[in-house]
Design an enzyme around this catalytic site. Structure first.
Site, PDB file in Angstrom:
ATOM      1  N   HIS A 173       0.823  -1.204   0.000  1.00  0.00           N
ATOM      2  CA  HIS A 173       0.000   0.000   0.000  1.00  0.00           C
ATOM      3  C   HIS A 173       0.865   1.266   0.000  1.00  0.00           C
ATOM      4  CE1 HIS A 173       0.927   0.932   4.186  1.00  0.00           C
ATOM      5  NE2 HIS A 173       0.748  -0.345   4.455  1.00  0.00           N
ATOM      6  N   GLU A 228      -1.833  -7.321   7.797  1.00  0.00           N
ATOM      7  CA  GLU A 228      -0.479  -7.181   8.312  1.00  0.00           C
ATOM      8  C   GLU A 228      -0.302  -7.985   9.596  1.00  0.00           C
ATOM      9  OE1 GLU A 228       2.489  -7.041   7.961  1.00  0.00           O
ATOM     10  OE2 GLU A 228       3.111  -4.957   7.655  1.00  0.00           O
TER      11      GLU A 228
END
Length: 201
Positions: A17, A86
């Site tokens: 990202h 994550e």
């Protein structure tokens, strides 16, 4: 017997990202759902040109808004896969490595020393690798003939790459991945290999 199975023709494209306030400050960002910065959005806007030439049969994203927004700006509507989230950093969420080292009194790293429970339970590196393996199992049928695009996060994608390369999960400590980067994994004959790593705008 028909001999060895065919080598997958498809490539795995990893997109970390774009930048967030915490990626810029070095704070561990696992379960905290924070947005992209304006620079992160600008970097994501470069992705359409950087992702040309692929034949994506599957596009997946972490459920976190920083990954989903990166995919959206890039022009994709990915399926959400919770296994791409994550690392859960537990008590170290939102803290920098330097802050953690000052508290602990030694040269802590997340790959070597792991995390401890906090507001969330935290995960071992092996648990993150197990999630990455599930993503790879989902991608495998597509990779026979087409490419797969994954939008995710720094540590989790590094560990996924280690799993793909048939390395131990802690190998991921040696391969850095910056916000907004594009990386490509593929097979060179029968061997999993890195075609491109940490390519930035």
């Amino acid at each position: 017997m028909t001999g060895a199975p065919a080598v997958p023709e498809g490539r795995i494209v990893l997109v970390r990202h774009g930048k967030t306030e915490w990626s810029e400050s070095g704070q561990h960002t696992g379960t905290t759902d924070i947005p992209l910065t304006p620079q992160g959005e600008a970097d994501a806007a470069t992705l359409p040109a950087r992702l040309t030439g692929y034949d994506f049969g599957l596009v997946l994203s972490s459920p976190m808004q920083r990954a989903r927004r990166t995919a959206e700006i890039a022009g994709y509507s990915p399926e959400i896969d919770d296994h791409l989230v994550e690392w859960d950093y537990g008590v170290y969420e939102g803290r920098t490595t330097q802050e953690i080292r000052e508290d602990l009194g030694y040269e802590w790293t997340v790959f070597e020393h792991g995390v401890a429970p906090g507001a969330t339970p935290g995960e071992t590196v092996e648990e993150v690798a197990a999630r990455a393996s599930r993503v790879m199992l989902r991608a495998a049928p597509v990779l026979a003939t087409r490419d797969v695009l994954l939008f995710g996060h720094g540590h989790a994608l590094r560990i996924l790459a280690a799993v793909f390369l048939r390395e131990q999960p802690r190998f991921a400590a040696r391969i850095l991945l910056d916000a907004g980067s594009v990386s490509v994994l593929e097979h060179e004959r029968e061997q999993p290999a890195i075609r491109l790593w940490n390519s930035l705008p």
